[in-house]
Design a protein around this motif. Structure first.
Motif, PDB file in Angstrom:
ATOM      1  N   ALA A 290      99.900 162.407  -8.148  1.00  0.00           N
ATOM      2  CA  ALA A 290      99.629 162.614  -9.573  1.00  0.00           C
ATOM      3  C   ALA A 290      98.493 163.597  -9.785  1.00  0.00           C
ATOM      4  O   ALA A 290      97.479 163.576  -9.086  1.00  0.00           O
ATOM      5  CB  ALA A 290      99.290 161.277 -10.233  1.00  0.00           C
ATOM      6  N   ALA A 291      98.686 164.472 -10.785  1.00  0.00           N
ATOM      7  CA  ALA A 291      97.660 165.434 -11.177  1.00  0.00           C
ATOM      8  C   ALA A 291      97.556 165.415 -12.693  1.00  0.00           C
ATOM      9  O   ALA A 291      98.549 165.602 -13.387  1.00  0.00           O
ATOM     10  CB  ALA A 291      98.015 166.835 -10.685  1.00  0.00           C
ATOM     11  N   GLY A 292      96.391 165.192 -13.190  1.00  0.00           N
ATOM     12  CA  GLY A 292      96.201 165.150 -14.638  1.00  0.00           C
ATOM     13  C   GLY A 292      96.316 163.743 -15.185  1.00  0.00           C
ATOM     14  O   GLY A 292      96.931 162.857 -14.561  1.00  0.00           O
ATOM     15  N   PRO A 293      95.725 163.498 -16.361  1.00  0.00           N
ATOM     16  CA  PRO A 293      95.667 162.148 -16.930  1.00  0.00           C
ATOM     17  C   PRO A 293      97.028 161.483 -17.119  1.00  0.00           C
ATOM     18  O   PRO A 293      97.186 160.299 -16.806  1.00  0.00           O
ATOM     19  CB  PRO A 293      94.971 162.374 -18.281  1.00  0.00           C
ATOM     20  N   ALA A 294      98.022 162.215 -17.618  1.00  0.00           N
ATOM     21  CA  ALA A 294      99.320 161.597 -17.893  1.00  0.00           C
ATOM     22  C   ALA A 294     100.000 161.134 -16.613  1.00  0.00           C
ATOM     23  O   ALA A 294     100.555 160.031 -16.550  1.00  0.00           O
ATOM     24  CB  ALA A 294     100.217 162.569 -18.652  1.00  0.00           C
ATOM     25  N   GLU A 295      99.973 161.961 -15.565  1.00  0.00           N
ATOM     26  CA  GLU A 295     100.608 161.581 -14.311  1.00  0.00           C
ATOM     27  C   GLU A 295      99.858 160.437 -13.636  1.00  0.00           C
ATOM     28  O   GLU A 295     100.476 159.562 -13.010  1.00  0.00           O
ATOM     29  CB  GLU A 295     100.709 162.784 -13.379  1.00  0.00           C
ATOM     30  N   ILE A 296      98.540 160.430 -13.731  1.00  0.00           N
ATOM     31  CA  ILE A 296      97.766 159.309 -13.188  1.00  0.00           C
ATOM     32  C   ILE A 296      98.128 158.027 -13.925  1.00  0.00           C
ATOM     33  O   ILE A 296      98.267 156.961 -13.310  1.00  0.00           O
ATOM     34  CB  ILE A 296      96.249 159.599 -13.286  1.00  0.00           C
ATOM     35  N   ALA A 297      98.312 158.127 -15.243  1.00  0.00           N
ATOM     36  CA  ALA A 297      98.720 156.954 -16.027  1.00  0.00           C
ATOM     37  C   ALA A 297     100.074 156.440 -15.570  1.00  0.00           C
ATOM     38  O   ALA A 297     100.295 155.227 -15.470  1.00  0.00           O
ATOM     39  CB  ALA A 297      98.756 157.297 -17.517  1.00  0.00           C
ATOM     40  N   VAL A 298     101.004 157.343 -15.266  1.00  0.00           N
ATOM     41  CA  VAL A 298     102.316 156.938 -14.747  1.00  0.00           C
ATOM     42  C   VAL A 298     102.146 156.185 -13.433  1.00  0.00           C
ATOM     43  O   VAL A 298     102.771 155.136 -13.202  1.00  0.00           O
ATOM     44  CB  VAL A 298     103.227 158.171 -14.548  1.00  0.00           C
ATOM     45  N   ALA A 299     101.295 156.707 -12.555  1.00  0.00           N
ATOM     46  CA  ALA A 299     101.068 156.070 -11.257  1.00  0.00           C
ATOM     47  C   ALA A 299     100.464 154.678 -11.417  1.00  0.00           C
ATOM     48  O   ALA A 299     100.824 153.750 -10.691  1.00  0.00           O
ATOM     49  CB  ALA A 299     100.147 156.951 -10.406  1.00  0.00           C
ATOM     50  N   ILE A 300      99.548 154.523 -12.380  1.00  0.00           N
ATOM     51  CA  ILE A 300      98.925 153.218 -12.629  1.00  0.00           C
ATOM     52  C   ILE A 300      99.956 152.231 -13.140  1.00  0.00           C
ATOM     53  O   ILE A 300     100.070 151.099 -12.649  1.00  0.00           O
ATOM     54  CB  ILE A 300      97.759 153.350 -13.621  1.00  0.00           C
ATOM     55  N   LEU A 301     100.733 152.645 -14.147  1.00  0.00           N
ATOM     56  CA  LEU A 301     101.725 151.743 -14.725  1.00  0.00           C
ATOM     57  C   LEU A 301     102.793 151.372 -13.705  1.00  0.00           C
ATOM     58  O   LEU A 301     103.263 150.223 -13.668  1.00  0.00           O
ATOM     59  CB  LEU A 301     102.359 152.383 -15.963  1.00  0.00           C
ATOM     60  N   ALA A 302     103.165 152.316 -12.848  1.00  0.00           N
ATOM     61  CA  ALA A 302     104.145 152.029 -11.798  1.00  0.00           C
ATOM     62  C   ALA A 302     103.604 150.985 -10.829  1.00  0.00           C
ATOM     63  O   ALA A 302     104.322 150.068 -10.410  1.00  0.00           O
ATOM     64  CB  ALA A 302     104.509 153.313 -11.063  1.00  0.00           C
ATOM     65  N   GLN A 303     102.337 151.108 -10.459  1.00  0.00           N
ATOM     66  CA  GLN A 303     101.733 150.130  -9.541  1.00  0.00           C
ATOM     67  C   GLN A 303     101.616 148.757 -10.199  1.00  0.00           C
ATOM     68  O   GLN A 303     101.883 147.730  -9.566  1.00  0.00           O
ATOM     69  CB  GLN A 303     100.378 150.611  -9.077  1.00  0.00           C
ATOM     70  N   MET A 304     101.244 148.717 -11.464  1.00  0.00           N
ATOM     71  CA  MET A 304     101.183 147.463 -12.202  1.00  0.00           C
ATOM     72  C   MET A 304     102.547 146.776 -12.199  1.00  0.00           C
ATOM     73  O   MET A 304     102.657 145.561 -11.978  1.00  0.00           O
ATOM     74  CB  MET A 304     100.721 147.700 -13.642  1.00  0.00           C
ATOM     75  N   THR A 305     103.593 147.552 -12.423  1.00  0.00           N
ATOM     76  CA  THR A 305     104.951 147.011 -12.456  1.00  0.00           C
ATOM     77  C   THR A 305     105.347 146.472 -11.081  1.00  0.00           C
ATOM     78  O   THR A 305     105.942 145.400 -10.973  1.00  0.00           O
ATOM     79  CB  THR A 305     105.947 148.102 -12.908  1.00  0.00           C
ATOM     80  N   ALA A 306     105.020 147.222 -10.036  1.00  0.00           N
ATOM     81  CA  ALA A 306     105.353 146.799  -8.680  1.00  0.00           C
ATOM     82  C   ALA A 306     104.677 145.477  -8.332  1.00  0.00           C
ATOM     83  O   ALA A 306     105.288 144.571  -7.739  1.00  0.00           O
ATOM     84  CB  ALA A 306     104.961 147.869  -7.676  1.00  0.00           C
ATOM     85  N   VAL A 307     103.414 145.322  -8.732  1.00  0.00           N
ATOM     86  CA  VAL A 307     102.690 144.082  -8.464  1.00  0.00           C
ATOM     87  C   VAL A 307     103.282 142.953  -9.279  1.00  0.00           C
ATOM     88  O   VAL A 307     103.511 141.836  -8.776  1.00  0.00           O
ATOM     89  CB  VAL A 307     101.183 144.263  -8.760  1.00  0.00           C
ATOM     90  N   LEU A 308     103.549 143.208 -10.534  1.00  0.00           N
ATOM     91  CA  LEU A 308     104.110 142.179 -11.424  1.00  0.00           C
ATOM     92  C   LEU A 308     105.440 141.660 -10.896  1.00  0.00           C
ATOM     93  O   LEU A 308     105.717 140.451 -10.942  1.00  0.00           O
ATOM     94  CB  LEU A 308     104.284 142.752 -12.830  1.00  0.00           C
ATOM     95  N   ARG A 309     106.270 142.552 -10.396  1.00  0.00           N
ATOM     96  CA  ARG A 309     107.611 142.183  -9.941  1.00  0.00           C
ATOM     97  C   ARG A 309     107.665 141.827  -8.454  1.00  0.00           C
ATOM     98  O   ARG A 309     108.745 141.661  -7.889  1.00  0.00           O
ATOM     99  CB  ARG A 309     108.600 143.321 -10.228  1.00  0.00           C
ATOM    100  N   GLY A 310     106.509 141.713  -7.816  1.00  0.00           N
ATOM    101  CA  GLY A 310     106.482 141.293  -6.429  1.00  0.00           C
ATOM    102  C   GLY A 310     106.919 142.347  -5.445  1.00  0.00           C
ATOM    103  O   GLY A 310     107.354 142.019  -4.329  1.00  0.00           O
ATOM    104  N   ARG A 311     106.819 143.613  -5.806  1.00  0.00           N
ATOM    105  CA  ARG A 311     107.263 144.693  -4.918  1.00  0.00           C
ATOM    106  C   ARG A 311     106.115 145.397  -4.219  1.00  0.00           C
ATOM    107  O   ARG A 311     106.339 146.323  -3.455  1.00  0.00           O
ATOM    108  CB  ARG A 311     108.069 145.726  -5.725  1.00  0.00           C
ATOM    109  N   ALA A 312     104.877 145.002  -4.510  1.00  0.00           N
ATOM    110  CA  ALA A 312     103.729 145.691  -3.904  1.00  0.00           C
ATOM    111  C   ALA A 312     103.113 144.801  -2.843  1.00  0.00           C
ATOM    112  O   ALA A 312     103.158 143.586  -2.926  1.00  0.00           O
ATOM    113  CB  ALA A 312     102.700 146.022  -4.970  1.00  0.00           C
TER     114      ALA A 312
END
Length: 322
Positions: free
Chosen positions: A300-322
């Protein structure tokens, strides 16, 4: 449910207004059904609706059945699938099959039970609604079906007759630091079903102009998280780079049952953070809950892409994939 909605609240309000109402719930799916088990649709006695059980494929047929169920005062179990001529008629051409339970409020689903459910949801209390399709027995339980609640998964028990509808509190995101990344992350999280809160005592950063329509707290982070409360449906994201702002909230989260903790910063910054948490007396297992540097490594480069990476990681943890 895949995201928090207000269909039970709406059904109760319509019932109390004398409009009459029913709740329709997806109890089982096969194939590529468009909505998850537990998805709900509220139907008013005049045909008005709130929510969805199929994304529009079968709502028309469900409304007709619900109005008849309200009139007769009986529950109905409906099934729609691509092999059914009626299903083609109502437009379920997505390749799946769904079963929908329709329960008139007051006549089948007791008003007192629905009131208790609505009040529990307002308190952010995790509840499980049980209904036995063979006997008609209904119950509302708190603290039951822990594994189902953790996975946010409604469905049938092993007896094949008892359906469990999971009603978890809405997902909540507490963002400490009203920075550029937060400006991108907050609207993305809201779309994903989170109830976001921005915490930053610096009013120049945490302003209505920068975060229009969002909940903003100008308290110090430790005071803010104490006010909000931390639970298993809460994610905490730390974005300030400033230990005097991040660390008090981080320490509160490490003592709580939040499902996700993420902290912005380089590997070197995170090493210093770990050292501070060790000095504060936290164990290795507790500190390991911190995702730092924050977000999935997607380049990720830039605020929007970093936000995507954060939300993706949150989702992975929530759904037991991380």
């Amino acid at each position: 449910m895949d995201r928090f909605d207000n269909t039970p609240e709406t059904a109760l309000a319509w019932h109390r207004e004398g409009l009459c109402a029913a709740l329709a719930t997806v109890v089982q799916t096969w194939g590529s059904a468009p909505r998850r088990v537990g998805s709900q649709l509220a139907i008013g006695g005049d045909g008005r609706i709130e929510g969805s059980v199929s994304g529009g494929c079968v709502e028309g047929a469900v409304i007709v059945e619900a109005l008849e169920a309200i009139e007769e005062g009986e529950a109905r179990l409906l099934e729609f699938g691509v092999s059914d001529e009626d299903a083609f008629a109502v437009g379920l051409a997505c390749g799946g099959t769904i079963r929908v339970l329709v329960e008139p409020v007051g006549k089948v689903l007791p008003e007192a039970m629905l009131t208790e459910l609505v009040e529990g949801r307002a308190r952010r209390e995790a509840l499980a609604y049980e209904v036995n399709l063979e006997t008609g027995r209904r119950a509302l339980r708190s603290g039951a079906h822990a594994e189902r609640m953790r996975m946010d998964r409604s469905g049938f028990e092993e007896d094949g007759q008892t359906f469990i509808a999971v009603h978890n509190p809405p997902l909540r995101l507490i963002v400490v630091g009203a920075v550029h990344i937060a400006q991108a992350l907050v609207p993305m999280a809201r779309i994903a079903g989170y109830d976001p809160v921005i915490v930053d005592p610096r009013e120049a950063f945490a302003s209505e102009n920068r975060f229009p329509g969002e909940q903003i707290l100008h308290d110090w982070p430790d005071e803010a998280v104490a006010q909000l409360g931390l639970d298993a449906r809460t994610a905490l994201v730390l974005l300030t780079h400033d230990p005097k702002l991040d660390d008090p909230a981080l320490e509160a989260a490490l003592k709580a049952d939040v499902f996700y903790i993420g902290a912005l910063g380089s590997t070197r910054t995170h090493s210093k953070r770990i050292a501070r948490m060790q000095e504060a007396g936290f164990t290795e297992d507790q500190i390991a809950r911190i995702h730092g540097p924050i977000g999935l490594d997607i380049g990720a480069a830039g605020p929007a892409e970093i936000a995507v990476a954060i939300l993706a990681q949150m989702t992975a943890v929530l759904r037991g994939r991380a």
